[in-house]
Design a protein around this motif. Structure first.
Motif, PDB file in Angstrom:
ATOM      1  N   GLY A 158      -7.853  17.356  48.268  1.00 43.69           N
ATOM      2  CA  GLY A 158      -6.453  17.228  47.877  1.00 43.69           C
ATOM      3  C   GLY A 158      -5.968  15.787  47.809  1.00 43.69           C
ATOM      4  O   GLY A 158      -4.771  15.543  47.696  1.00 43.69           O
ATOM      5  N   LYS A 159      -6.899  14.852  47.849  1.00 47.15           N
ATOM      6  CA  LYS A 159      -6.506  13.437  47.841  1.00 47.15           C
ATOM      7  C   LYS A 159      -5.779  13.069  46.555  1.00 47.15           C
ATOM      8  O   LYS A 159      -4.676  12.514  46.585  1.00 47.15           O
ATOM      9  CB  LYS A 159      -7.759  12.555  47.986  1.00 47.15           C
ATOM     10  CG  LYS A 159      -8.622  12.882  49.193  1.00 47.15           C
ATOM     11  CD  LYS A 159      -9.842  12.005  49.259  1.00 47.15           C
ATOM     12  CE  LYS A 159     -10.832  12.211  48.122  1.00 47.15           C
ATOM     13  NZ  LYS A 159     -11.508  13.518  48.134  1.00 47.15           N
ATOM     14  N   SER A 160      -6.414  13.373  45.433  1.00 47.94           N
ATOM     15  CA  SER A 160      -5.803  13.002  44.156  1.00 47.94           C
ATOM     16  C   SER A 160      -4.478  13.712  43.967  1.00 47.94           C
ATOM     17  O   SER A 160      -3.520  13.141  43.446  1.00 47.94           O
ATOM     18  CB  SER A 160      -6.741  13.339  43.007  1.00 47.94           C
ATOM     19  OG  SER A 160      -7.964  12.682  43.166  1.00 47.94           O
ATOM     20  N   THR A 161      -4.422  14.957  44.390  1.00 46.69           N
ATOM     21  CA  THR A 161      -3.179  15.699  44.255  1.00 46.69           C
ATOM     22  C   THR A 161      -2.067  15.012  45.056  1.00 46.69           C
ATOM     23  O   THR A 161      -0.942  14.867  44.574  1.00 46.69           O
ATOM     24  CB  THR A 161      -3.374  17.143  44.740  1.00 46.69           C
ATOM     25  OG1 THR A 161      -4.507  17.685  44.091  1.00 46.69           O
ATOM     26  CG2 THR A 161      -2.160  17.983  44.433  1.00 46.69           C
ATOM     27  N   ASN A 218      -9.362  21.653  35.584  1.00 46.96           N
ATOM     28  CA  ASN A 218      -8.537  21.858  36.767  1.00 46.96           C
ATOM     29  C   ASN A 218      -9.265  21.553  38.067  1.00 46.96           C
ATOM     30  O   ASN A 218      -8.688  21.662  39.140  1.00 46.96           O
ATOM     31  CB  ASN A 218      -8.035  23.304  36.824  1.00 46.96           C
ATOM     32  CG  ASN A 218      -6.974  23.560  35.774  1.00 46.96           C
ATOM     33  OD1 ASN A 218      -6.404  22.626  35.235  1.00 46.96           O
ATOM     34  ND2 ASN A 218      -6.723  24.819  35.477  1.00 46.96           N
ATOM     35  N   GLY A 240     -14.638  15.064  41.819  1.00 49.44           N
ATOM     36  CA  GLY A 240     -15.976  15.201  42.365  1.00 49.44           C
ATOM     37  C   GLY A 240     -16.596  16.537  41.971  1.00 49.44           C
ATOM     38  O   GLY A 240     -17.794  16.624  41.670  1.00 49.44           O
ATOM     39  N   GLN A 257      -7.986   8.535  39.189  1.00 54.10           N
ATOM     40  CA  GLN A 257      -9.416   8.803  39.277  1.00 54.10           C
ATOM     41  C   GLN A 257     -10.001   9.076  37.896  1.00 54.10           C
ATOM     42  O   GLN A 257     -10.992   8.487  37.506  1.00 54.10           O
ATOM     43  CB  GLN A 257      -9.642  10.013  40.189  1.00 54.10           C
ATOM     44  CG  GLN A 257     -11.097  10.395  40.342  1.00 54.10           C
ATOM     45  CD  GLN A 257     -11.244  11.574  41.282  1.00 54.10           C
ATOM     46  OE1 GLN A 257     -10.278  12.281  41.557  1.00 54.10           O
ATOM     47  NE2 GLN A 257     -12.437  11.794  41.772  1.00 54.10           N
ATOM     48  N   HIS A 291     -15.202   7.488  48.156  1.00 53.42           N
ATOM     49  CA  HIS A 291     -16.254   8.197  48.878  1.00 53.42           C
ATOM     50  C   HIS A 291     -17.306   7.233  49.396  1.00 53.42           C
ATOM     51  O   HIS A 291     -18.263   7.652  50.030  1.00 53.42           O
ATOM     52  CB  HIS A 291     -16.891   9.252  47.977  1.00 53.42           C
ATOM     53  CG  HIS A 291     -15.969  10.394  47.685  1.00 53.42           C
ATOM     54  ND1 HIS A 291     -15.571  11.279  48.649  1.00 53.42           N
ATOM     55  CD2 HIS A 291     -15.344  10.775  46.546  1.00 53.42           C
ATOM     56  CE1 HIS A 291     -14.742  12.166  48.112  1.00 53.42           C
ATOM     57  NE2 HIS A 291     -14.588  11.877  46.835  1.00 53.42           N
ATOM     58  N   GLY A 309     -12.219  17.852  46.439  1.00 52.70           N
ATOM     59  CA  GLY A 309     -11.295  18.972  46.396  1.00 52.70           C
ATOM     60  C   GLY A 309     -10.428  19.095  47.628  1.00 52.70           C
ATOM     61  O   GLY A 309      -9.726  20.085  47.791  1.00 52.70           O
ATOM     62  N   SER A 339     -11.258  19.178  40.882  1.00 49.92           N
ATOM     63  CA  SER A 339     -11.129  17.797  41.335  1.00 49.92           C
ATOM     64  C   SER A 339     -12.268  16.987  40.731  1.00 49.92           C
ATOM     65  O   SER A 339     -13.278  17.543  40.285  1.00 49.92           O
ATOM     66  CB  SER A 339     -11.179  17.740  42.851  1.00 49.92           C
ATOM     67  OG  SER A 339     -12.515  17.833  43.286  1.00 49.92           O
TER      68      SER A 339
HETATM   69  N1  LIG Z   1      -4.275  20.909  37.487  1.00 48.90           N
HETATM   70  C1  LIG Z   1      -4.882  21.681  38.408  1.00 48.90           C
HETATM   71  N2  LIG Z   1      -4.929  23.017  38.223  1.00 48.90           N
HETATM   72  C2  LIG Z   1      -5.510  23.816  39.133  1.00 48.90           C
HETATM   73  N3  LIG Z   1      -6.101  23.379  40.250  1.00 48.90           N
HETATM   74  C3  LIG Z   1      -6.093  22.058  40.493  1.00 48.90           C
HETATM   75  C4  LIG Z   1      -5.493  21.152  39.581  1.00 48.90           C
HETATM   76  N4  LIG Z   1      -5.634  19.907  40.059  1.00 48.90           N
HETATM   77  C5  LIG Z   1      -6.288  20.025  41.231  1.00 48.90           C
HETATM   78  N5  LIG Z   1      -6.576  21.326  41.496  1.00 48.90           N
HETATM   79  C6  LIG Z   1      -7.250  21.844  42.675  1.00 48.90           C
HETATM   80  O1  LIG Z   1      -6.662  21.266  43.812  1.00 48.90           O
HETATM   81  C7  LIG Z   1      -7.624  20.948  44.761  1.00 48.90           C
HETATM   82  C8  LIG Z   1      -7.481  19.503  45.187  1.00 48.90           C
HETATM   83  O2  LIG Z   1      -7.891  18.667  44.125  1.00 48.90           O
HETATM   84  P1  LIG Z   1      -7.866  17.094  44.177  1.00 48.90           P
HETATM   85  O3  LIG Z   1      -8.124  16.616  42.819  1.00 48.90           O
HETATM   86  O4  LIG Z   1      -6.638  16.634  44.847  1.00 48.90           O
HETATM   87  O5  LIG Z   1      -9.116  16.780  45.091  1.00 48.90           O
HETATM   88  P2  LIG Z   1      -9.660  15.393  45.581  1.00 48.90           P
HETATM   89  O6  LIG Z   1      -9.483  15.358  47.023  1.00 48.90           O
HETATM   90  O7  LIG Z   1      -9.090  14.316  44.798  1.00 48.90           O
HETATM   91  O8  LIG Z   1     -11.207  15.570  45.288  1.00 48.90           O
HETATM   92  P3  LIG Z   1     -12.260  14.555  44.653  1.00 48.90           P
HETATM   93  O9  LIG Z   1     -12.827  13.796  45.758  1.00 48.90           O
HETATM   94  O10 LIG Z   1     -13.302  15.456  44.079  1.00 48.90           O
HETATM   95  O11 LIG Z   1     -11.561  13.765  43.662  1.00 48.90           O
HETATM   96  C9  LIG Z   1      -8.980  21.264  44.152  1.00 48.90           C
HETATM   97  O12 LIG Z   1      -9.441  22.459  44.696  1.00 48.90           O
HETATM   98  C10 LIG Z   1      -8.698  21.435  42.694  1.00 48.90           C
HETATM   99  O13 LIG Z   1      -9.518  22.447  42.177  1.00 48.90           O
END
Ligand SMILES: Nc1ncnc2c1ncn2[C@@H]1O[C@H](COP(=O)(O)OP(=O)(O)OP(=O)(O)O)[C@@H](O)[C@H]1O
Ligand SMILES: Nc1ncnc2c1ncn2[C@@H]1O[C@H](COP(=O)(O)OP(=O)(O)OP(=O)(O)O)[C@@H](O)[C@H]1O
Ligand SMILES: [Mg+2]
Ligand SMILES: [Mg+2]
Lengths: 325, 305, 517, 325
Positions: C46-49, C400, C404, C90, C204, C44, C402
């Protein structure tokens, strides 16, 4: 996590709600009609009588739509409800000659039986619900025609008169009361019981539901049985109101029912939806058609305007979601 | 009994009162005939300076039941009904009567038990119409002719079609005719043509007569008969009186159609309404004329649509 | 060296919010040709975002994107692709009804001169990619939905390869791969790097990161923490940047008291999938299952739990025979099974965290069929806390979260069930190091409470770190059963490769070396 | 991998084919009718004329079903095809008075336009396809009414006569030829072009499609435009055959069309299906209704039997799949 004031929060919640776009469209429409209609037809739109009348007109669609909501949330469809309603009104009219109890319990029991057949085919034999319920619908409709040779059957019962025309507290007609009870009970089942929660799970991901130990087939069968039960209840209110059963009474009504459910934000793919949304859906349809009368629209105009309003209502739903992002 | 209702007599000095006429029809846009009926009734009212309010149920009798209630709540001076269902209509005229409003049935009579609540009925009955056509056939060929008759209708659940089939079959009861099960084409002429093709494929030229329950569809069947080269061999009877059907009669592709003229119904209805609203008493039955159009008299008629 | 060149892609000051969540605030990131740039952070973070902003799947609220030094606005994934950016996302994005070849070349089909599909070339090229690059031995005509998760992940890797992109983003590409498949991928990455492609690598598995990456960027709570050269840092330092504290020991095994046998599997067989599988687990024991992708471990567990049928054999729980093919019965008998594919088999993405987590538990927290909502939400909140699920509220849709955090939701669903036997298939897939230790802690606690646990894992460290005993599986057959204590990794690995060991830990220990297949 | 003989392999392939259960049911029905019908009505069922006749009767449903197959495979639905067909036949009849070219090109162009509107709403504005096409259907239907004021319009053209009644090689009627062309071309597009493959991908996993750089929205819009085009083509064959159009001509036909598609094994959820399946689907419906005439079934019996056969056909489909496992 966020520090917005309570009001905007409520507003946000409302916007997130299923079918709120449709509700906004509906309310705008009602306001518009009540402003315009006095100038066109002189009719007073927003009166208690008129509102109650819309509710009463939508009673049977509403009751069936509640059952359909369960079926659709579980990821299936029941296209036979129109024919089920037809057959059950005809049967109810027949039963009514043997007394109130016979009529009411006979109809409800047969409603359960019709639903059971659908459930058996869809979940027991795992047949495609779309085609199978079209097929059973075809059979039910034919049975209704055969039973009546196409003519209207008159019911015979005094209780029916009370159900049809009586009212509670002097201002809530019995059919509306029955519908409200169904709405409340079904909403409760859907949101508050294990059964309801599992219906969502089955619709959202049937595989994962199975892997979570949910006996999906039994549950799906139950949704169809509930749908049949609702058709029976609707048949009783319908008979009570018109004291006669006509074998063409409900042809095509399944589309109204499904439209109500889907308009209310229930996903046709399953896993998402609510009874409240469905209520908005069938009231939307009711108030539209009632409002058109007040505007003295001809049928073509009605169709055009209805089409446009549907598109607008959906656009509001989408826009409001975009607004949130 | 019509005296208790609010007619011009109660409304006092205003002689030229603009009455409001409510018209509850089982359909308006679903078929030209009902459309014409609506338009002609409207014209009759507007000719007299009355307001004409129409509610159309578009083939849905449950909706028509609701619309009757809506119409009652608007308190017009008189309600015209083209009922989608004679039996359900009993309740409607009862309710209208209870509200102190006159009701006039147009084109479809209410069931026996409802007649005491209604003020008048205008027009021939749908059932009567086809009964008469069958009687014409029997008159022409005799009841022992052993005819094989095919039938084509529109929507099998629709009440007016059901009673039309019933009327025809009723009249054929005491003959030795063979009636093939009716085919249904749902307002689609191409489908009617297809259904006729199926009949011809099954029975070939064994079919002597085709009874069509609506010209529009009958014409589709006529096309199939033509294609099979059986024009004239299969005698085609029908109802409605469409312009195209009149041509077909002229050209010998059809034998007869019955025109149930909406203008004629509206004319009679206008007269009946005049009487009711001015407080005069009227007969319950007010027949409007049916026109049996054959090759002999086809030149005398003009189709409405 | 990369520093002297112009960055291929540069993100500056990217901010992105979702309702209730600020996923990214003012994040910057750049990537040079010929380098592997790793992106690390908690679940969470924010990497994937961030990478979705790069591929046009998300539109940033603010911030700038430069490609080859020119600022551009990326409006669609198509546009990003045309700019030479390809991505392995992912969450697997397989079209299950389509066959493998069509999935590999999804959106990138071959046409012949006449402009029609060139199916011959499609299957030929797919064969080539599968055999020569990613080492996946399946027919290109098999529907992709019938592949195991690991195999699907390899299909996605193949898809990214077909793009011949300049920038390839990999978001946890090895989460479902075991070591040998991962090695294939690493070789691929080297090759791509030599071709001067730029790789963004998210994982990870920090040792992978340390081995592969030239530079590492750490983000936490949607903010840049640091960007550093790999050679100047250590794994421990990386962890402390990620989670804001140091982590002493990931695996802290507190031995549990073992009790009587709870689950016994006898001679379980399914044609072409697994043969004669027999084993048992005791109360309080943690049993590991190790093998390569497609070895059949998941299939064995699925058969035990009843989601798949089997041909022969017997399963006993607490001495009672378990009726086959019925997961509902298995759950009633006290068996829990956390599946490996969270998206298809574990989660209802359209339902909330709360609904997902309590799905199995519902009957226990309801009276006369009516759910006790207080109990429900307090239970859920407790788990959200315990395994630190990052979500704005328990009513958030799981879709919604992430990746993980989704995984944690599935785990929580089964952890809260209080089963007698709990099977977890790849339980820490996609979970960050910090949370991993929390989850291992919870599993340990469960075992101390007498739950028998079966851990299916492709991570040898995980097996070695938390299990009491390990069973290796190769091509559907059990190849060894060994006690963890005093065992070394090599023995397990070689057993997993199919070098047969007798089902006896002592013998295994004695014959550690020199086995032939 | 398996060493079965070639024949069983072909049989297996056949069983795996979309809609093969329905095909088995259909063939059994045809055999049954041709055995029984001579004893009941004396009609010879299995003649070339009769078979060609069924094809001709199903021409317009068939053409529209091909377009609908695309829409459904891409994971959407078009409930407006009935109204589109109605409106386009009416327009075609109007245009015919300005000559053949005007009629044909005018109708086809407007078909594209109607489809474009659906596409715009569904994929441009991202509105729920179920409700939106119900809405646009309502509008199109109303327009047809307004244009004709409810009357049957006569078409006027000699070319139409040729399209409607002409035949090629003396035994393939023109409408059937047109339908066969549509079937072949659409099957080819679906299986052999990039466009077709992308339609599958979009329906199978819209997200994956999007992540793979497929312009889903454009493609979905195109499926609707194709659907509109098919409606136009169907309208032309319809007009050519009956040289007249009335505004009730195709009410409710969307259900026949969707039933054809779904019967053919196309998944209503998208991602799976074929034109061949659809062909089986609409022939099934055609041969049923034709066969019922040969058996002199009354309408009610037809409905009952139809319902039962649908259920059986589906059961065969499911059983045959179980057989494989
Ligand atoms: N479509 C969405 N709607 C609402 N919140 C979102 C959405 N996509 C991501 N988030 C939120 O944005 C934040 C970042 O998510 P992200 O997927 O980028 O995490 P991550 O770093 O990839 O984590 P992980 O290691 O679990 O994959 C998280 O808190 C997630 O809940
Ligand atoms: N749904 C399915 N349909 C057909 N074959 C499948 C299915 N799922 C898996 N398989 C096949 O079964 C074999 C065993 O897969 P399984 O998932 O059990 O392996 P595994 O050891 O758990 O490996 P992984 O780490 O990939 O899950 C694989 O070769 C796979 O192709
Ligand atoms: Mg992620
Ligand atoms: Mg596995």
């Amino acid at each position: 996590m966020n520090s917005n004031s309570k009001e905007t929060n409520l507003w946000k919640k409302f916007l997130e709600m299923n079918g709120s776009g449709v509700l906004i469209a509906l309310i705008s429409f009602i306001i518009l009609v009540s402003i315009i209609s006095p100038h066109i037809t002189g009719g007073k739109y927003l009166t208690w009588t008129n509102i109650i009348q819309v509710f009463r007109q939508q009673t049977y669609i509403g009751i069936i739509a509640c059952g359909m909501t369960f079926v659709i949330i579980s990821g299936n469809i029941d296209l036979s409800v129109g024919s089920q309603l037809t057959l059950l009104t005809v049967l109810c009219a027949n039963f009514s000659h043997y007394g109130n109890l016979a009529a009411i319990f006979g109809t409800l029991t047969l409603g359960l039986v019709l639903g059971f057949f659908n459930g058996l085919f869809v979940s027991g034999l795992k047949l495609n619900p779309f085609i199978v319920t079209l097929g059973t619908g075809s059979i039910f409709g034919a049975l209704a025609m055969i039973l009546t040779s196409g003519f209207t059957k008159r019911a015979d019962s005094t209780l029916f008169n009370y159900i049809g025309t009586g009212s509670v507290l002097g201002f809530i007609p019995m059919p509306v009361l029955i519908m409200l009870c169904v709405v409340l009970i079904f909403a409760f089942i859907l949101k508050r019981t294990v059964f309801g929660q599992r219906i969502y799970a089955i619709g959202a991901n049937p595989k994962a539901a199975r892997y979570s130990g949910i006996r999906s087939r039994a549950f799906v069968a139950i949704t169809y049985i509930l749908s049949g039960f609702c058709c029976a209840l609707a048949a009783i209110t319908l008979i009570a109101r018109s004291t006669s059963a006509n074998p063409a009474v409900a042809g095509g009504k399944e589309m109204d029912v499904i439209l109500s459910v889907v308009l209310g934000g229930t996903s046709i793919l399953g896993g998402k939806g609510s009874i409240w949304g469905t209520v908005i859906g069938f009231l939307f349809i009711g108030f539209m058609s009632n409002g058109f009368t007040f505007l003295n629209f001809n049928q073509y105009m009605q169709w055009v305007v209805m089409g446009i309003i549907l598109v607008i209502a959906l656009a509001i739903d989408v826009y409001k979601q975009k607004g949130r992002v | 009994d019509s005296s208790k209702k609010n007619t011009a007599a109660d409304s006092g000095p205003e002689k030229e009162k603009a009455y409001t006429i409510g018209y509850c029809t089982m359909g308006y846009s679903i078929a030209p005939w009902v459309l014409f009926l609506g338009d002609n009734l409207k014209a009759e009212c507007e000719k007299r300076g009355w307001k004409f309010n129409m509610l159309s149920a578009e083939g849905d009798s449950e909706l028509q039941a609701e619309q009757i209630q809506t119409m009652i709540s608007k308190k017009p001076d008189l309600i015209l009904i083209f009922a989608g269902d004679a039996s359900l209509c009993v309740d409607w005229v009862k309710d209208i009567d209870a509200a102190g409003i006159h009701s006039v049935l147009v084109g479809m009579d209410v069931k026996e038990e409802g007649r005491k609540y209604a003020t008048a009925f205008v027009g021939p009955d749908q059932e009567q119409m086809t009964y008469n056509v069958a009687s014409e056939i029997i008159k022409e060929y005799g009841p022992d002719a052993g005819l094989t008759i095919a039938q084509i209708g529109g929507v099998p659940q629709q009440y007016d079609y059901i009673v039309r089939v019933k009327g025809f079959n009723e009249a054929c009861k005491n003959t030795n005719y063979t009636l093939i099960e009716p085919e249904w084409a749902h307002s689609n002429r191409a489908d009617a043509q297809g259904k006729m093709e199926n009949l011809l494929a099954t029975y070939g030229d064994k079919i002597d007569i085709l009874m069509g329950y609506d010209d529009d569809l009958t014409l589709g069947a006529v096309a199939a008969i033509e294609e099979a080269g059986l024009t004239g061999k299969i005698k085609v009877y029908s109802i409605t009186g469409m312009v195209e059907a009149l041509h077909a009669i002229e050209e010998g592709r059809m034998v007869m159609t019955v025109q149930n003229s909406t203008a004629e119904i509206a004319r009679v209805c206008g007269n009946v309404m005049d009487k009711i609203l001015s407080g005069e008493s009227v007969e319950y039955n007010n027949p409007s004329e049916l026109f049996y159009i054959t090759k002999e008299n086809v030149a005398d008629y003009k189709g409405e649509f | 060296m990369p520093e002297k060149k112009q960055p291929l892609v540069e993100l500056k000051g990217i901010t992105k919010s979702f309702p209730g969540v600020k996923a990214l605030s003012d994040v910057s990131f750049d990537i040079y040709p010929g380098e592997v740039h790793a992106l690390c952070g908690e679940n969470g973070a924010g990497k994937s975002t961030l990478i979705k902003v790069m591929t046009g799947a998300h539109k940033p609220d603010s911030g700038k994107i430069f490609i080859d030094g020119n600022e551009i606005v990326i409006n669609s994934t198509q546009q990003a692709m045309e700019s030479g950016i390809a991505c392995i996302y992912q969450e697997l994005s397989i079209a299950p009804q389509l066959d493998v070849a069509k999935n590999v070349f999804l959106g990138n089909m071959f046409v012949n001169k006449a402009g029609f599909l060139d199916l011959k070339k499609l299957y030929r090229e797919t064969d080539d990619i599968l055999c020569n690059y990613i080492g996946l031995k399946v027919s290109p005509k098999k529907p992709a939905g019938e592949l195991s998760v690991g195999q699907q992940q390899m299909v996605e890797i193949g898809r990214a390869l077909t793009r011949r992109a300049r920038v390839i983003i990999m978001d946890e590409p090895t989460s479902s791969l075991s070591e040998s498949e991962a090695d294939t991928l690493f070789k691929l990455i080297k090759m791509l790097k030599d071709d001067n492609a730029a790789i963004v690598y998210i994982s990870h598995k920090l040792d992978e990161v340390m081995n592969l990456a030239d530079r590492i960027t750490v983000i936490r709570d949607g903010r840049n923490i640091i960007t550093m050269d790999t050679k100047d840092t250590t794994q421990d330092e990386l962890i402390s940047h990620m989670i804001g504290r140091t982590l002493e020991n990931l695996y802290q095994k507190v031995p549990a008291k073992q009790g009587e046998k709870v689950l016994e599997v006898k001679q379980l067989s399914k044609a072409d999938v697994f043969q004669n599988v027999s084993f048992s687990v005791n109360k309080g024991e943690i049993l590991g299952f190790f093998g390569l992708v497609g070895a059949g471990r998941s299939e064995i567990m699925r058969a035990i739990f009843g989601v798949d049928k089997y041909d022969a054999g017997e399963i006993l729980i607490n001495g009672k025979k378990l009726s086959p093919g019925n997961p509902a019965c298995a759950i009633e008998a006290g068996l829990g099974f956390c599946t490996e594919d969270r998206k298809l088999e574990g989660l209802m993405l359209r339902l909330s965290v709360l609904q997902n987590m309590t799905l199995v538990k519902l009957p226990a927290i309801s009276k006369a069929g009516v759910v006790n909502r207080k109990k429900q939400s307090s239970l859920v909140n407790q788990y959200v806390e315990n395994i630190s699920i990052k979500t704005p509220s328990v009513h958030q849709l799981t879709g919604n979260l992430s990746g993980g955090n989704q995984q944690k939701v599935v785990l929580a669903k089964w952890l809260m069930m209080n089963p007698d036997v709990l099977i977890v298939d790849e339980p820490t897939r996609g979970i960050d190091v910090g949370s991993k230790s929390e989850i291992y802690g919870l599993l340990g606690e469960l075992s101390r409470n007498g739950v028998a646990i079966i851990v299916v894992s492709s991570e040898i460290e995980e097996i070695m770190g938390i299990c009491d005993r390990v069973i290796t599986v190769c091509e559907g057959e059990v190849t060894a059963e060994m006690d963890i204590e005093g065992l070394d990794c090599e023995a397990v690995l070689s057993a997993a490769l199919g070098r047969k060991h007798r089902h006896n830990a002592e013998i295994v220990n004695n014959t550690k070396t020199g086995n032939k297949a």
